[in-house]
Design a protein around this motif. Structure first.
Motif, PDB file in Angstrom:
ATOM      1  N   PHE A  98      -2.466   3.656  -3.570  1.00 47.06           N
ATOM      2  CA  PHE A  98      -2.381   2.547  -4.509  1.00 47.06           C
ATOM      3  C   PHE A  98      -2.138   1.259  -3.741  1.00 47.06           C
ATOM      4  CE2 PHE A  98      -1.093   6.382  -6.651  1.00 47.06           C
ATOM      5  CZ  PHE A  98      -1.816   6.329  -7.829  1.00 47.06           C
ATOM      6  N   VAL A  99      -2.730   0.164  -4.237  1.00 48.71           N
ATOM      7  CA  VAL A  99      -2.618  -1.137  -3.585  1.00 48.71           C
ATOM      8  C   VAL A  99      -2.235  -2.157  -4.653  1.00 48.71           C
ATOM      9  CG1 VAL A  99      -3.821  -2.881  -2.227  1.00 48.71           C
ATOM     10  CG2 VAL A  99      -4.446  -0.482  -1.977  1.00 48.71           C
ATOM     11  N   LYS A 100      -1.214  -2.967  -4.351  1.00 45.62           N
ATOM     12  CA  LYS A 100      -0.799  -4.031  -5.272  1.00 45.62           C
ATOM     13  C   LYS A 100      -0.586  -5.310  -4.480  1.00 45.62           C
ATOM     14  CE  LYS A 100       1.119  -1.208  -8.866  1.00 45.62           C
ATOM     15  NZ  LYS A 100       2.109  -1.089  -9.886  1.00 45.62           N
ATOM     16  N   HIS A 101      -0.862  -6.428  -5.134  1.00 47.56           N
ATOM     17  CA  HIS A 101      -0.786  -7.742  -4.500  1.00 47.56           C
ATOM     18  C   HIS A 101       0.199  -8.594  -5.299  1.00 47.56           C
ATOM     19  CE1 HIS A 101      -3.317 -11.401  -2.973  1.00 47.56           C
ATOM     20  NE2 HIS A 101      -2.144 -11.318  -2.404  1.00 47.56           N
ATOM     21  N   PHE A 102       1.240  -9.113  -4.629  1.00 46.95           N
ATOM     22  CA  PHE A 102       2.272  -9.903  -5.289  1.00 46.95           C
ATOM     23  C   PHE A 102       2.360 -11.286  -4.664  1.00 46.95           C
ATOM     24  CE2 PHE A 102       3.627  -5.485  -5.697  1.00 46.95           C
ATOM     25  CZ  PHE A 102       3.884  -5.398  -7.048  1.00 46.95           C
ATOM     26  N   LYS A 103       2.971 -12.220  -5.392  1.00 47.15           N
ATOM     27  CA  LYS A 103       3.186 -13.571  -4.874  1.00 47.15           C
ATOM     28  C   LYS A 103       4.652 -13.963  -5.045  1.00 47.15           C
ATOM     29  CE  LYS A 103       2.307 -15.878  -9.233  1.00 47.15           C
ATOM     30  NZ  LYS A 103       1.658 -16.912  -9.960  1.00 47.15           N
ATOM     31  N   ASN A 104       5.122 -14.830  -4.166  1.00 45.86           N
ATOM     32  CA  ASN A 104       6.460 -15.442  -4.245  1.00 45.86           C
ATOM     33  C   ASN A 104       7.585 -14.422  -4.429  1.00 45.86           C
ATOM     34  OD1 ASN A 104       5.189 -17.947  -4.057  1.00 45.86           O
ATOM     35  ND2 ASN A 104       5.021 -18.130  -6.267  1.00 45.86           N
ATOM     36  N   ILE A 105       7.701 -13.511  -3.486  1.00 46.93           N
ATOM     37  CA  ILE A 105       8.759 -12.498  -3.531  1.00 46.93           C
ATOM     38  C   ILE A 105       9.854 -12.891  -2.538  1.00 46.93           C
ATOM     39  CG2 ILE A 105       9.313 -10.057  -3.180  1.00 46.93           C
ATOM     40  CD1 ILE A 105       7.472 -10.492  -5.528  1.00 46.93           C
ATOM     41  N   LEU A 155      -0.364 -10.360  -8.662  1.00 47.96           N
ATOM     42  CA  LEU A 155      -1.656 -11.036  -8.705  1.00 47.96           C
ATOM     43  C   LEU A 155      -2.773 -10.077  -9.082  1.00 47.96           C
ATOM     44  CD1 LEU A 155      -1.340 -13.275  -5.538  1.00 47.96           C
ATOM     45  CD2 LEU A 155      -1.206 -13.983  -7.912  1.00 47.96           C
ATOM     46  N   ASP A 156      -2.777  -8.901  -8.477  1.00 44.71           N
ATOM     47  CA  ASP A 156      -3.851  -7.949  -8.710  1.00 44.71           C
ATOM     48  C   ASP A 156      -3.424  -6.591  -8.174  1.00 44.71           C
ATOM     49  OD1 ASP A 156      -6.281  -7.042  -9.570  1.00 44.71           O
ATOM     50  OD2 ASP A 156      -7.465  -8.466  -8.407  1.00 44.71           O
ATOM     51  N   SER A 157      -4.219  -5.581  -8.470  1.00 42.60           N
ATOM     52  CA  SER A 157      -3.964  -4.260  -7.916  1.00 42.60           C
ATOM     53  C   SER A 157      -5.282  -3.522  -7.763  1.00 42.60           C
ATOM     54  CB  SER A 157      -3.010  -3.469  -8.809  1.00 42.60           C
ATOM     55  OG  SER A 157      -3.605  -3.233 -10.059  1.00 42.60           O
ATOM     56  N   GLY A 158      -5.261  -2.480  -6.954  1.00 40.44           N
ATOM     57  CA  GLY A 158      -6.427  -1.629  -6.781  1.00 40.44           C
ATOM     58  C   GLY A 158      -7.603  -2.334  -6.128  1.00 40.44           C
ATOM     59  N   GLU A 162      12.909  -4.953  -2.396  1.00 35.93           N
ATOM     60  CA  GLU A 162      12.900  -3.588  -2.917  1.00 35.93           C
ATOM     61  C   GLU A 162      12.323  -3.507  -4.328  1.00 35.93           C
ATOM     62  OE1 GLU A 162      16.835  -5.355  -4.049  1.00 35.93           O
ATOM     63  OE2 GLU A 162      15.758  -5.205  -2.181  1.00 35.93           O
ATOM     64  N   ILE A 163      12.239  -4.617  -5.065  1.00 35.84           N
ATOM     65  CA  ILE A 163      11.720  -4.531  -6.431  1.00 35.84           C
ATOM     66  C   ILE A 163      10.214  -4.316  -6.460  1.00 35.84           C
ATOM     67  CG2 ILE A 163      13.587  -5.885  -7.424  1.00 35.84           C
ATOM     68  CD1 ILE A 163      11.701  -8.236  -7.638  1.00 35.84           C
ATOM     69  N   VAL A 164       9.507  -4.613  -5.372  1.00 35.53           N
ATOM     70  CA  VAL A 164       8.060  -4.380  -5.357  1.00 35.53           C
ATOM     71  C   VAL A 164       7.719  -2.967  -4.900  1.00 35.53           C
ATOM     72  CG1 VAL A 164       7.546  -6.808  -4.968  1.00 35.53           C
ATOM     73  CG2 VAL A 164       7.669  -5.273  -3.025  1.00 35.53           C
ATOM     74  N   LEU A 165       8.692  -2.241  -4.404  1.00 35.90           N
ATOM     75  CA  LEU A 165       8.434  -0.882  -3.931  1.00 35.90           C
ATOM     76  C   LEU A 165       8.419   0.069  -5.118  1.00 35.90           C
ATOM     77  CD1 LEU A 165      10.712  -0.938  -0.777  1.00 35.90           C
ATOM     78  CD2 LEU A 165       8.270  -1.406  -0.930  1.00 35.90           C
ATOM     79  N   PRO A 166       7.466   0.982  -5.171  1.00 35.18           N
ATOM     80  CA  PRO A 166       7.309   1.817  -6.369  1.00 35.18           C
ATOM     81  C   PRO A 166       8.393   2.869  -6.559  1.00 35.18           C
ATOM     82  CG  PRO A 166       5.729   2.440  -4.687  1.00 35.18           C
ATOM     83  CD  PRO A 166       6.427   1.220  -4.185  1.00 35.18           C
ATOM     84  N   GLU A 167       9.013   3.359  -5.506  1.00 31.53           N
ATOM     85  CA  GLU A 167       9.999   4.434  -5.619  1.00 31.53           C
ATOM     86  C   GLU A 167      11.434   3.903  -5.589  1.00 31.53           C
ATOM     87  OE1 GLU A 167       9.285   7.678  -6.115  1.00 31.53           O
ATOM     88  OE2 GLU A 167       7.141   7.284  -6.098  1.00 31.53           O
ATOM     89  N   LYS A 168      11.652   2.759  -6.199  1.00 35.10           N
ATOM     90  CA  LYS A 168      13.001   2.195  -6.202  1.00 35.10           C
ATOM     91  C   LYS A 168      13.902   2.994  -7.139  1.00 35.10           C
ATOM     92  CE  LYS A 168      11.615  -1.263  -9.542  1.00 35.10           C
ATOM     93  NZ  LYS A 168      10.233  -0.957  -9.559  1.00 35.10           N
ATOM     94  N   LYS A 169      15.185   3.014  -6.808  1.00 31.69           N
ATOM     95  CA  LYS A 169      16.148   3.758  -7.615  1.00 31.69           C
ATOM     96  C   LYS A 169      16.821   2.806  -8.592  1.00 31.69           C
ATOM     97  CE  LYS A 169      17.194   7.137  -4.063  1.00 31.69           C
ATOM     98  NZ  LYS A 169      18.187   7.692  -3.183  1.00 31.69           N
ATOM     99  N   ASN A 170      17.061   3.296  -9.785  1.00 34.76           N
ATOM    100  CA  ASN A 170      17.786   2.506 -10.771  1.00 34.76           C
ATOM    101  C   ASN A 170      19.270   2.560 -10.451  1.00 34.76           C
ATOM    102  OD1 ASN A 170      15.579   1.680 -12.302  1.00 34.76           O
ATOM    103  ND2 ASN A 170      15.551   3.631 -13.394  1.00 34.76           N
ATOM    104  N   VAL A 184       0.877  -1.169   0.000  1.00 35.91           N
ATOM    105  CA  VAL A 184       0.000   0.000   0.000  1.00 35.91           C
ATOM    106  C   VAL A 184       0.915   1.220   0.000  1.00 35.91           C
ATOM    107  CG1 VAL A 184      -1.812   1.230   1.247  1.00 35.91           C
ATOM    108  CG2 VAL A 184      -1.726  -1.271   1.324  1.00 35.91           C
ATOM    109  N   TYR A 185       0.735   2.109  -0.979  1.00 31.83           N
ATOM    110  CA  TYR A 185       1.641   3.261  -1.073  1.00 31.83           C
ATOM    111  C   TYR A 185       0.932   4.457  -1.678  1.00 31.83           C
ATOM    112  CZ  TYR A 185       2.081   1.961  -5.998  1.00 31.83           C
ATOM    113  OH  TYR A 185       1.822   1.667  -7.308  1.00 31.83           O
ATOM    114  N   ARG A 186       1.577   5.592  -1.505  1.00 26.92           N
ATOM    115  CA  ARG A 186       1.149   6.855  -2.101  1.00 26.92           C
ATOM    116  C   ARG A 186       2.378   7.427  -2.790  1.00 26.92           C
ATOM    117  NH1 ARG A 186      -1.705  10.680   1.862  1.00 26.92           N
ATOM    118  NH2 ARG A 186      -3.470   9.444   1.224  1.00 26.92           N
ATOM    119  N   ARG A 187       2.228   7.891  -4.018  1.00 26.89           N
ATOM    120  CA  ARG A 187       3.368   8.406  -4.769  1.00 26.89           C
ATOM    121  C   ARG A 187       3.888   9.687  -4.136  1.00 26.89           C
ATOM    122  NH1 ARG A 187       0.724   6.880 -10.138  1.00 26.89           N
ATOM    123  NH2 ARG A 187       1.618   4.830 -10.475  1.00 26.89           N
ATOM    124  N   ALA A 188       5.188   9.772  -3.990  1.00 29.84           N
ATOM    125  CA  ALA A 188       5.805  10.932  -3.358  1.00 29.84           C
ATOM    126  C   ALA A 188       5.904  12.111  -4.316  1.00 29.84           C
ATOM    127  CB  ALA A 188       7.197  10.569  -2.856  1.00 29.84           C
TER     128      ALA A 188
END
Length: 191
Positions: free
Chosen positions: A40-47, A135-138, A53-61, A25-29
């Motif tokens: 925003f809400v996202k649902h992931f499996k097998n992380i 898996l899903d979002s929102g 850190e790859i599931v976090l939206p504000e990750k740095k390249n 669950v996150y809000r864009r900075a």
């Protein structure tokens, strides 16, 4: 792991701890207006835990590696030395100086564009991995959570009904204790 010749040449299976399901669950900075600052809400499996850190939206390249900087600086220094030594000669050949400078610039450009290609490949790999694991979002994730809560409540009601059928009247504390004891007896766990 013991250091041995067998471990060196043999295959070793390493099992990494992995989250079965993750809900982020996150809000864009960087949103410009308050209207864009939705949740925003996202649902992931097998992380894997190491890849959280790859599931976090504000990750740095990633940036240039130290080896890339060594290549840049090394080629620039070698090119500078070659140009200076060519200029110190009594008959400076401008074609040699041009060839050295263009070679240095070409090598630096090659290093930079190789880095850019590797970065694009890395981002593509991350995107593909997240696509496969999402898996899903929102609203879909929120509906999934509501469904899980309802299922859990139904299980608790069925368990409480069974205990009341077996034991008769009970206070809330007694019912809670008897349910926990039944779960420990049957499943070896607790609530």
């Amino acid at each position: 792991m013991q250091l041995s010749f067998h471990n060196l040449i043999g295959k070793t299976l390493i099992q990494e701890p992995t989250f079965d399901r993750i809900i982020v669950v996150y809000r864009r900075a960087s949103a410009k207006s308050k209207a864009e600052r939705g949740i925003f809400v996202k649902h992931f499996k097998n992380i894997p835990m190491a890849d959280m850190e790859i599931v976090l939206p504000e990750k740095k390249n990633p940036g240039l590696t130290p080896m890339d900087w060594v290549k840049f600086l090394g080629s620039a220094i070698v090119g500078l030395v070659a140009v200076v030594s060519s200029l110190e000669m009594p008959t400076a050949d401008w074609w040699v100086i041009f060839a050295v400078v263009s070679t240095v610039i070409g090598y630096c450009a090659k290093t930079y564009f190789t880095f850019q290609a590797n970065l694009a490949q890395y981002q593509n790999l991350i995107t593909q991995s997240m696509y496969d694991k999402q898996l899903d979002s929102g609203k879909g994730t929120l509906l999934h959570l509501c469904d899980d809560v309802i299922q859990q409540e139904v299980k608790e009601v069925i368990l409480s009904f069974f205990i009341l059928m077996e034991q008769g009247k009970a206070t809330r504390q007694d019912l809670d204790q008897w349910c926990e004891e039944l779960i420990k007896e049957e499943f070896g766990g607790g609530m």
